[in-house]
Design a protein around this motif. Sequence first.
Motif, PDB file in Angstrom:
ATOM      1  N   GLY A  72       7.018   7.167   0.005  1.00 28.71           N
ATOM      2  CA  GLY A  72       6.045   7.715   0.258  1.00 28.71           C
ATOM      3  C   GLY A  72       5.433   7.976   1.706  1.00 28.71           C
ATOM      4  N   ASP A 113       4.567  11.048   3.244  1.00 26.00           N
ATOM      5  CA  ASP A 113       3.004  11.455   2.858  1.00 26.00           C
ATOM      6  C   ASP A 113       2.615  10.811   4.579  1.00 26.00           C
ATOM      7  OD1 ASP A 113       4.006  12.167  -0.494  1.00 26.00           O
ATOM      8  OD2 ASP A 113       1.186  11.155  -0.282  1.00 26.00           O
ATOM      9  N   VAL A 114       2.855  10.279   4.543  1.00 27.05           N
ATOM     10  CA  VAL A 114       2.244   9.186   5.608  1.00 27.05           C
ATOM     11  C   VAL A 114       2.803  10.405   7.083  1.00 27.05           C
ATOM     12  CG1 VAL A 114       2.031   7.580   7.355  1.00 27.05           C
ATOM     13  CG2 VAL A 114       2.411   6.854   5.176  1.00 27.05           C
ATOM     14  N   VAL A 115       4.108  10.977   7.121  1.00 27.19           N
ATOM     15  CA  VAL A 115       3.729  12.011   8.347  1.00 27.19           C
ATOM     16  C   VAL A 115       3.280  13.306   7.664  1.00 27.19           C
ATOM     17  CG1 VAL A 115       5.669  10.616   9.186  1.00 27.19           C
ATOM     18  CG2 VAL A 115       5.988  13.007   7.982  1.00 27.19           C
ATOM     19  N   CYS A 116       2.776  14.100   7.217  1.00 23.29           N
ATOM     20  CA  CYS A 116       2.821  15.084   6.364  1.00 23.29           C
ATOM     21  C   CYS A 116       1.228  16.021   7.213  1.00 23.29           C
ATOM     22  CB  CYS A 116       2.705  15.320   5.177  1.00 23.29           C
ATOM     23  SG  CYS A 116       1.819  16.767   4.788  1.00 23.29           S
ATOM     24  N   PRO A 117       1.278  16.786   8.165  1.00 16.57           N
ATOM     25  CA  PRO A 117      -0.348  16.853   8.629  1.00 16.57           C
ATOM     26  C   PRO A 117      -0.600  17.749   8.266  1.00 16.57           C
ATOM     27  CG  PRO A 117       2.019  18.222   9.651  1.00 16.57           C
ATOM     28  CD  PRO A 117       2.313  17.156   8.790  1.00 16.57           C
ATOM     29  N   SER A 118      -0.518  18.252   7.107  1.00 17.88           N
ATOM     30  CA  SER A 118      -1.409  18.756   6.331  1.00 17.88           C
ATOM     31  C   SER A 118      -1.435  17.606   5.354  1.00 17.88           C
ATOM     32  CB  SER A 118      -0.361  19.883   5.487  1.00 17.88           C
ATOM     33  OG  SER A 118      -0.067  20.736   6.812  1.00 17.88           O
ATOM     34  N   HIS A 119      -1.460  17.165   5.554  1.00 15.25           N
ATOM     35  CA  HIS A 119      -2.112  15.585   4.090  1.00 15.25           C
ATOM     36  C   HIS A 119      -1.876  15.896   3.127  1.00 15.25           C
ATOM     37  CE1 HIS A 119      -5.190  14.729   7.520  1.00 15.25           C
ATOM     38  NE2 HIS A 119      -4.015  14.297   7.760  1.00 15.25           N
ATOM     39  N   ASN A 132       0.786  -1.644   0.412  1.00 18.45           N
ATOM     40  CA  ASN A 132       0.134   0.268   0.057  1.00 18.45           C
ATOM     41  C   ASN A 132       0.950   1.163  -0.074  1.00 18.45           C
ATOM     42  OD1 ASN A 132       1.203  -0.330   2.712  1.00 18.45           O
ATOM     43  ND2 ASN A 132      -1.039   0.193   3.531  1.00 18.45           N
ATOM     44  N   MET A 133       1.943   1.241   0.397  1.00 16.25           N
ATOM     45  CA  MET A 133       2.974   2.441   0.128  1.00 16.25           C
ATOM     46  C   MET A 133       3.756   3.133  -1.546  1.00 16.25           C
ATOM     47  SD  MET A 133       2.771   3.885   3.368  1.00 16.25           S
ATOM     48  CE  MET A 133       4.428   4.852   3.184  1.00 16.25           C
ATOM     49  N   THR A 157      -8.317   5.336   1.173  1.00 12.60           N
ATOM     50  CA  THR A 157      -7.004   5.018   1.526  1.00 12.60           C
ATOM     51  C   THR A 157      -5.908   6.543   0.990  1.00 12.60           C
ATOM     52  OG1 THR A 157      -6.136   4.531  -0.359  1.00 12.60           O
ATOM     53  CG2 THR A 157      -6.271   3.546   1.926  1.00 12.60           C
ATOM     54  N   THR A 158      -7.019   7.592   0.813  1.00 15.15           N
ATOM     55  CA  THR A 158      -6.569   9.272   0.108  1.00 15.15           C
ATOM     56  C   THR A 158      -7.093   9.701   0.729  1.00 15.15           C
ATOM     57  OG1 THR A 158      -7.754   8.648  -1.433  1.00 15.15           O
ATOM     58  CG2 THR A 158      -5.163   9.163  -1.537  1.00 15.15           C
ATOM     59  N   PRO A 159      -6.668  10.898   1.557  1.00 10.50           N
ATOM     60  CA  PRO A 159      -7.468  12.517   2.053  1.00 10.50           C
ATOM     61  C   PRO A 159      -8.233  12.649   1.266  1.00 10.50           C
ATOM     62  CG  PRO A 159      -4.574  12.542   1.663  1.00 10.50           C
ATOM     63  CD  PRO A 159      -5.021  10.902   1.385  1.00 10.50           C
ATOM     64  N   VAL A 202       4.219  12.344  -2.433  1.00 11.20           N
ATOM     65  CA  VAL A 202       4.706  11.874  -3.811  1.00 11.20           C
ATOM     66  C   VAL A 202       3.832  11.905  -4.966  1.00 11.20           C
ATOM     67  CG1 VAL A 202       5.157   9.710  -4.047  1.00 11.20           C
ATOM     68  CG2 VAL A 202       5.744   9.894  -2.183  1.00 11.20           C
ATOM     69  N   GLU A 237       8.021  16.683   9.728  1.00 14.71           N
ATOM     70  CA  GLU A 237       8.295  16.434  10.866  1.00 14.71           C
ATOM     71  C   GLU A 237       8.684  15.199   8.865  1.00 14.71           C
ATOM     72  OE1 GLU A 237       7.760  14.197  12.642  1.00 14.71           O
ATOM     73  OE2 GLU A 237       7.666  16.389  13.453  1.00 14.71           O
TER      74      GLU A 237
END
Lengths: 345, 503, 223
Positions: free
Chosen positions: B415, B418-424, B335-336, B362-364, B428, B377
Amino acid sequence: MNFPINSSPHVLPITSVPIIMRHVLYALIPSTIVYVWYFGFGIFINMLIASIAALISEAIMLRIRNRPIKPSLADGSAIVTAILIAFSIPPLAPWWLPVLGASSAIVLAKHLYGGIGANIFNPAMVGYAILLLSFPVQMTHWIPPQIENLGFQNIDLWSTVLYSVTGSLPSNLNLDAITQATPLDIVKGGLKNGISINELRSGPLFSQLGGYGWEWINIFTAFGGVYLLYKGIIRWHIPVSLLTSITIFAALFYLYDPNQNLSPSFHLLSGATVLGAFFIATDPVSAAATNQGRLIYGASIGALTYAIRTWGGYPDGLAFAVLLMNLMVPLIDRFTTPKIYGQQQ
Amino acid sequence: MLKYPLFQSFYGGVHLESHKNTSNHKQIARDFLPSRLIIPMNQQFGSDAIPSVKVGQLIQKGEVIGKPAEKNTTAVHASCSGRVGAIEKHPVPTAGKVSTSTCVIIETNDENNIAAQKPPLFKNHLDKLTAINHAGIVGLGGAAFPTAEKLNRKSSHCEMLILNGAECEPYISCDDLLMQEHATEVLRGALAMMEIVGAELTVVVIEKDKPKAIEAISNAIETIGSKCIRLTDIPTMYPTGGERQLVEALTGKEVPSGKYPIDVGCICQNVGTAYALDCFFQLGEPLINRIVTVTGQGVKNPQNVAVPIGAPIVELIKFCGGYDGEVSQLILGGNMMGYTVDTDQLPVTKSTNCIITTKKATTPKPFEIWPCIRCGECIPVCPVRLLPQQILKAYENKNFEELGKLGLSECIECGCCDVVCPSHIPLVENFRKAKHLRMQEIKSSELSNAAQKRYELKTQRLSSQHANTEKLHADLKESIKESSKNDMIKAAVERSKKRRDKK
Amino acid sequence: MSDIKTLIVDGLWTKNPALIQLLGICPLLAITTTLVNGLALGIATTVVLICTNSIVSLIRHTLLPSVRILIFVMIISSLVTTIDLLTNAFFHELHGVLGLFIPLIITNCTILAQAESVASRNSIGKSIISGGSAGLGFTAVLLVLGGFREIIGRGSLFSGIDMILGDSATDSFIKFPFDGALVAILPPGAFFGLAILIALRNLFIPTATIEQRLETNISESHG
């Protein structure tokens, strides 16, 4: 069967801006409680007024800039700015002080530079600096700790609200009689007049470690900071380097002449040192980005704060130190870029 | 003997929810026989194979159906017995997207005996490599690079063979199960590889979250009794399984940009590849099967299946009990770094290691994307040590020079940021677009540079030509003038002579 | 006629020294703490501009190109010294406030720019009109910024008018019912104020247009 096409990675992010802001607000709860314990409910009034002003100015600016209003209002960043401003103005303040502080922070420091993420300067500190430069009298009318047996006249909630709204106190209270300068102020003025630290610290506002009440506010702020570290909202680099550098400078000068220089514990536990280390300097937008850069950034803020407190014109220098170092961030970022994997340098 | 401390450190990376227990508690299912096979000719890195069978022809399992087009590419084999139904263009998952390729379509029959084959004998080293290519063996980790090519690195010395069983991506458990069930075969394959490349040491790398596989491999190492195989368990951290990241984690060396692990004395091979190689060396079986993890919330019986190459995904899903309710996405790979496909009518290829069926988004959502707050981050998690936030800014400003300086081309699209980005922010996705745009920009600037050069050359040539012509003209004029002058003088002299003569 | 009109419009708006050319920023930021200060400096600058332009225009044919800047500066400095002494004599208090900034008019780029690009190429009439309008344009910006900063920073307007009109006008300034935010009078206020004025100007003439115009000017002058 048809399935949608999305770009990888196919996983939801683990955190979000509103979650971060919410945790910052949670982390401020312990220090708020202690603050109320020592200085009364005035800070709640200021928080309320500043938050409303911040939200309204945020909405207006977003409207002017043709940006979606709802998500940016909901992210909580404006509230955090407002709360930090409320922390930095006296508990007994006329209503327009938090209003001006919060709105100038949001309008001048945040939106004129392009909104959240684009501001060079820490909005809360810009708001505070503007207030301090513009209204030095109102900004230094601090009330003494509201604890019995200290010999100060206490002020109740109703009088605080009344003062906030109308700018005048009930007839039995006199503004000059119930307000005092902050410990850092007293030290600054006293040293200028040739009074030694020992004499100054025998005053009722002072205690063993720092200013009476201030020491506990700072310690509980540190608890909140540790919560943020534990939650991974902030990293250790800025607080640790900031506190270390201020301690080192204070210790050096204190060892040189303890009668003319404040002790490290006093520097750490008075004014906005701890609040600045954990909540203000760590504002990600205006801080350095890499860990190495953050160490430099934090240490420089500590050194500048010490310098401004000791030799500058204002009693507490943290806000100015943060603003000055905000200016240096692009340079720091430039010189602390990590070496890319597999690229020789 | 042992030159390296076995685990050094690893920069960046994130801990992810593993989801591996969805599929790793069952044995590998080996009785899946699809009714139809769609075998693509473009399954390996390099040029496509050329179909060597005719429509209607009866073929046996293991028979070559696609011949390598070039010397260094691999052959394609029939994974089941049956009749060639068609040879046509068909959509095929290739390297991160769905494209069309020539496929041999086989209607399978029950007669499932492998074509008579025996352990191959080799005359020499080169022969062995050619044989590996003819057996269609490619890297099964995902890139499908021909294994023989990777092992054929005579120019640089290989010190260490890294057998990659890290399997750091969530959901995937095919390597885990393979190591549990076929540890000896895997190690035998690794020993064979070691012999080919002349390495002194093989390190089997497994993440700590696979205790069963670790046990199986360490038992097998004892049974084999070889001193040059070592087992290293590494912390569970995405993306340690990346080739370059593994080399760094084990040796502390970095693979230079644009080069391969062999340039620092390492070769990485997937455990699945080692198993395939062993099957070939022991039984003469070409690469016609691979283990695929079918997993996710959207399938009834998630499990690992030994799948004949070319089996349609839809049949594989049916084999695993079919879809469980509404499925929101079909992801090939983890999934990454895996990619979504829009249909399940695609075949399983040699590089398909996992099929994930998701039920939730699975996408914001777009309204949950904020501007970058520079929280930083993304910086400590980037395994390549890039500054994702600054790359994003440079991309938004279309500053291609800055993008080059920031090392955009080194991004492995793992990715983590992407996972840690708080701004979503879909970082990538943006970086992929940025890479694309930058390539275009470079190409167009090269073109314009070339045009500029051509133009300059042309003007130079023209001006020199012009100068030449001018000179020629001037010379001519001069000579004409000279000659005409002479002529006129002559004529005048003549005339005066005549006149004088008349007198 | 239209020529003169363009000259005037240029000085006041389209080529306004403070808002468009961004010249003479130093005195502009430093002096505009009150409207009266701005007015005084504006008048002084305008007078210098007109006088310089006329003198330069008169002697433009005898100027040696190699030493022209030197001569401009000498003319400007003698004029400024005169004005400095005159203010000191007649508006002593005002001189105390404006202090250093009157001598500093010498270095005001607006004046040098006018001398170089207008006065040394045009007739005396045109030069005077151009200098005068540029001076008025500059003064206008000084007034607006000074007024803005005074209202916000002190809550008053026209304070110190007595320094120009004499003691009879001591109380004839406007006092608003608030004390004002000191920051507007401090240097940050000057920068914020000018930035806001330029932002407002941007509504009418975008910076991009100005840059474009500059480029065409450069290419024209090169052509």
